[in-house]
Scaffold this motif. Structure first.
Motif, PDB file in Angstrom:
ATOM      1  N   THR A 204      -3.901   9.777   3.407  1.00  0.00           N
ATOM      2  CA  THR A 204      -3.353   8.486   2.964  1.00  0.00           C
ATOM      3  C   THR A 204      -2.888   7.651   4.151  1.00  0.00           C
ATOM      4  O   THR A 204      -3.133   6.445   4.210  1.00  0.00           O
ATOM      5  CB  THR A 204      -2.169   8.721   2.000  1.00  0.00           C
ATOM      6  OG1 THR A 204      -2.613   9.529   0.904  1.00  0.00           O
ATOM      7  CG2 THR A 204      -1.622   7.407   1.482  1.00  0.00           C
ATOM      8  N   GLY A 205      -2.225   8.302   5.096  1.00  0.00           N
ATOM      9  CA  GLY A 205      -1.763   7.594   6.288  1.00  0.00           C
ATOM     10  C   GLY A 205      -2.914   7.038   7.106  1.00  0.00           C
ATOM     11  O   GLY A 205      -2.832   5.921   7.631  1.00  0.00           O
ATOM     12  N   ILE A 206      -3.995   7.807   7.228  1.00  0.00           N
ATOM     13  CA  ILE A 206      -5.168   7.335   7.973  1.00  0.00           C
ATOM     14  C   ILE A 206      -5.781   6.115   7.286  1.00  0.00           C
ATOM     15  O   ILE A 206      -6.118   5.123   7.939  1.00  0.00           O
ATOM     16  CB  ILE A 206      -6.204   8.464   8.102  1.00  0.00           C
ATOM     17  CG1 ILE A 206      -5.646   9.606   8.950  1.00  0.00           C
ATOM     18  CG2 ILE A 206      -7.502   7.938   8.699  1.00  0.00           C
ATOM     19  CD1 ILE A 206      -6.553  10.821   9.020  1.00  0.00           C
ATOM     20  N   ARG A 207      -5.906   6.197   5.959  1.00  0.00           N
ATOM     21  CA  ARG A 207      -6.534   5.097   5.215  1.00  0.00           C
ATOM     22  C   ARG A 207      -5.706   3.813   5.306  1.00  0.00           C
ATOM     23  O   ARG A 207      -6.225   2.735   5.638  1.00  0.00           O
ATOM     24  CB  ARG A 207      -6.707   5.514   3.747  1.00  0.00           C
ATOM     25  CG  ARG A 207      -7.207   4.404   2.837  1.00  0.00           C
ATOM     26  CD  ARG A 207      -7.493   4.951   1.444  1.00  0.00           C
ATOM     27  NE  ARG A 207      -6.348   5.650   0.888  1.00  0.00           N
ATOM     28  CZ  ARG A 207      -5.334   5.049   0.265  1.00  0.00           C
ATOM     29  NH1 ARG A 207      -5.324   3.725   0.156  1.00  0.00           N
ATOM     30  NH2 ARG A 207      -4.344   5.753  -0.235  1.00  0.00           N
TER      31      ARG A 207
ATOM     32  N   LEU B  51       0.820  -1.210   0.000  1.00  0.00           N
ATOM     33  CA  LEU B  51       0.000   0.000   0.000  1.00  0.00           C
ATOM     34  C   LEU B  51       0.855   1.262   0.000  1.00  0.00           C
ATOM     35  O   LEU B  51       0.514   2.258  -0.662  1.00  0.00           O
ATOM     36  CB  LEU B  51      -0.931  -0.002   1.213  1.00  0.00           C
ATOM     37  CG  LEU B  51      -2.001  -1.100   1.254  1.00  0.00           C
ATOM     38  CD1 LEU B  51      -2.790  -1.036   2.562  1.00  0.00           C
ATOM     39  CD2 LEU B  51      -2.939  -0.980   0.064  1.00  0.00           C
ATOM     40  N   LEU B  52       1.966   1.226   0.743  1.00  0.00           N
ATOM     41  CA  LEU B  52       2.810   2.418   0.826  1.00  0.00           C
ATOM     42  C   LEU B  52       3.538   2.702  -0.476  1.00  0.00           C
ATOM     43  O   LEU B  52       3.668   3.861  -0.884  1.00  0.00           O
ATOM     44  CB  LEU B  52       3.826   2.257   1.960  1.00  0.00           C
ATOM     45  CG  LEU B  52       3.274   2.250   3.390  1.00  0.00           C
ATOM     46  CD1 LEU B  52       4.393   1.988   4.382  1.00  0.00           C
ATOM     47  CD2 LEU B  52       2.588   3.575   3.712  1.00  0.00           C
TER      48      LEU B  52
ATOM     49  N   PHE C 144       0.892   4.931  13.319  1.00  0.00           N
ATOM     50  CA  PHE C 144       0.212   5.735  14.341  1.00  0.00           C
ATOM     51  C   PHE C 144      -1.300   5.584  14.228  1.00  0.00           C
ATOM     52  O   PHE C 144      -1.991   5.331  15.229  1.00  0.00           O
ATOM     53  CB  PHE C 144       0.606   7.206  14.202  1.00  0.00           C
ATOM     54  CG  PHE C 144      -0.109   8.122  15.157  1.00  0.00           C
ATOM     55  CD1 PHE C 144       0.346   8.285  16.455  1.00  0.00           C
ATOM     56  CD2 PHE C 144      -1.239   8.828  14.757  1.00  0.00           C
ATOM     57  CE1 PHE C 144      -0.313   9.117  17.343  1.00  0.00           C
ATOM     58  CE2 PHE C 144      -1.903   9.665  15.633  1.00  0.00           C
ATOM     59  CZ  PHE C 144      -1.433   9.819  16.932  1.00  0.00           C
ATOM     60  N   PHE C 145      -1.830   5.704  13.014  1.00  0.00           N
ATOM     61  CA  PHE C 145      -3.278   5.630  12.851  1.00  0.00           C
ATOM     62  C   PHE C 145      -3.786   4.186  12.914  1.00  0.00           C
ATOM     63  O   PHE C 145      -4.968   3.972  13.199  1.00  0.00           O
ATOM     64  CB  PHE C 145      -3.692   6.309  11.551  1.00  0.00           C
ATOM     65  CG  PHE C 145      -3.610   7.807  11.630  1.00  0.00           C
ATOM     66  CD1 PHE C 145      -4.525   8.522  12.371  1.00  0.00           C
ATOM     67  CD2 PHE C 145      -2.595   8.500  10.996  1.00  0.00           C
ATOM     68  CE1 PHE C 145      -4.449   9.906  12.475  1.00  0.00           C
ATOM     69  CE2 PHE C 145      -2.500   9.883  11.088  1.00  0.00           C
ATOM     70  CZ  PHE C 145      -3.432  10.589  11.829  1.00  0.00           C
TER      71      PHE C 145
ATOM     72  N   VAL D 184      -6.579   0.166   7.544  1.00  0.00           N
ATOM     73  CA  VAL D 184      -6.598  -1.171   6.923  1.00  0.00           C
ATOM     74  C   VAL D 184      -5.581  -2.089   7.595  1.00  0.00           C
ATOM     75  O   VAL D 184      -5.901  -3.222   7.995  1.00  0.00           O
ATOM     76  CB  VAL D 184      -6.316  -1.072   5.415  1.00  0.00           C
ATOM     77  CG1 VAL D 184      -6.183  -2.461   4.800  1.00  0.00           C
ATOM     78  CG2 VAL D 184      -7.419  -0.295   4.710  1.00  0.00           C
ATOM     79  N   ALA D 185      -4.352  -1.601   7.739  1.00  0.00           N
ATOM     80  CA  ALA D 185      -3.308  -2.413   8.369  1.00  0.00           C
ATOM     81  C   ALA D 185      -3.644  -2.731   9.826  1.00  0.00           C
ATOM     82  O   ALA D 185      -3.390  -3.845  10.309  1.00  0.00           O
ATOM     83  CB  ALA D 185      -1.962  -1.688   8.289  1.00  0.00           C
TER      84      ALA D 185
END
Length: 404
Positions: free
Chosen positions: A341-344, A162-163, A185-186, A348-349
């Motif tokens: 993007t980081g939140i999404r 994803l990244l 973090f998220f 999921v992760a």
């Protein structure tokens, strides 16, 4: 008079016989009791009862009832940090067992964490960092006695895939790393929120078939990704589907494969399979499959060093930064284009990591007959990932070291 008395006696006997017969018939007949119709439930009360049964079925506030304020404070601290409860019964015998288990797990996790960091497109030290701080946090807040804490293959591959769709991990390594810490973090925030809001029951909606299918598919995908290292291919596809991977593998036969790498990989893969077989065949050698990966790393490193195989194209890890986890608070995106993007990616992760940890934890708890609070586990996992994201760690979760 005699006849009259005799007639009266006969009449009384008949009456008594008829009464006794009627009583016997009454005794044999079922008793019917009328039950009143319950009052129609109030919609608000019915909704309140349903919510209570769903979110507070274990009645978490029951131990606090009729307790003095000082006792309530102690119980509250113990609810957040279970170590303060079970730690009172800790002794030297348990410490010896934990020491042996810790050394065994460390010998297995060190080479694993280096490989998992590679799956996440991060430097090796970040995999090692992720097995240092999160387990310390979980030791104070977690309730499972058997799971190990650290990065796992499924989450590492998912995170890396994803990244890299957002940032190139080679050209923009620093920005990629920042996004990884942000996602971590998220992921922790997501896990903590689910536990704090007592939404642990949501995990139960994941069917066993879906989990098995996901884990099986992830295992196949991970195995395909390892062909790059096993065959020594440098220019490998970034896609994870089987068609793209096979095209990249067979397209590199003549100029991309390295026979020294293949030889080393096949020999030590056979060694690991044999070690696992030996451990299952003879329980006395249970430690062999656990320490097998570390032995493989040591022997292969020594072999490459004395033969200088790295000069012939065998890829090595090279330098690994020394020291404990550096702070990464300043690297997390709390604003800007990569925040969403980081939140999404983190959500999921975090859900995938949570599913694996709860599934493994409940399996061990059922085998060893103790209770595992899903909501407390979510809070513990979320807290350790939040703290981990600030100490150069990426997403960690619970794992079974015998299968990962």
């Amino acid at each position: 008079m005699g006849r009259s008395n005799d007639g009266e006696l006969e009449t009384k006997e008949v009456d008594i016989a008829s009464v006794s017969s009627s009583r016997r018939h009454a005794a044999n007949e079922p008793c019917v009791h009328k039950v009143g119709v319950p009052p129609k439930p109030n919609l608000l009360k019915e909704f309140t009862a349903t919510v209570k049964e769903t979110f507070f079925s274990d009645d978490p506030l029951r131990p606090f009832k009729d307790q003095p304020r000082s006792r309530k404070f102690i119980l509250g601290i113990q609810a957040i940090f279970p170590i303060l409860d079970w730690g009172r019964d800790y002794n030297l015998s348990k410490f010896k067992g934990d020491l042996i288990a810790g050394l065994t797990i460390a010998s297995l996790c060190i080479p694993q964490d280096i490989g998992y960091a590679k799956l996440a497109n991060l430097d090796p030290q970040y995999g090692l960092y992720s097995s240092f701080v999160p387990p310390l946090i979980y030791a104070f807040m977690g309730s499972s006695r058997d799971i190990a804490i650290g990065p796992v293959a499924v989450v590492s591959l998912l995170l890396g895939t994803l990244l890299q769709n957002e940032i190139d991990p080679v050209k923009n390594k620093f920005e990629y790393r920042r996004l990884a810490f942000t996602a971590t973090f998220f992921a922790g925030v997501t896990q903590f929120a689910l536990g704090f809001l007592r939404l642990g029951f949501l995990v139960d909606f994941l069917s066993h078939a879906a989990i098995v299918g996901f884990m099986g598919g992830a295992a196949v995908t991970i195995a395909l990704q390892q062909l790059k290292g096993l065959l020594g291919i440098r220019n490998f596809t970034k896609k994870t589907d089987i068609v793209s991977v096979m095209r990249s593998v067979f397209g590199s036969v003549h100029h991309g494969w390295n026979w020294q790498t293949i030889l080393i990989g096949v020999v030590f893969l056979a060694f690991l399979i044999f070690a696992k077989y030996l451990g299952k065949r003879n329980k006395k050698f249970f430690w062999v499959p656990a320490i097998g990966p570390l032995i493989s790393v040591i022997l292969s490193t020594f072999f490459v060093y004395i033969t200088r195989a790295d000069k012939d194209g065998v890829q090595i890890v090279k330098h690994i930064d020394k020291g404990i986890n550096p702070s990464s608070v300043q690297q997390i995106y709390f604003s800007g284009e990569y925040l969403t993007t980081g939140i999404r990616i983190g959500a999921v992760a975090g859900m995938v990591a949570l599913t694996e940890a709860i599934a493994i934890g409940r399996t061990f708890a059922a085998m060893k007959d103790y209770q595992l609070d899903g909501n407390k586990e979510m809070v513990a996992l979320g807290t350790m990932n939040i703290v981990g994201s600030m100490t150069s760690c990426y997403v960690a979760t619970g794992k079974n070291t015998t299968t990962t």
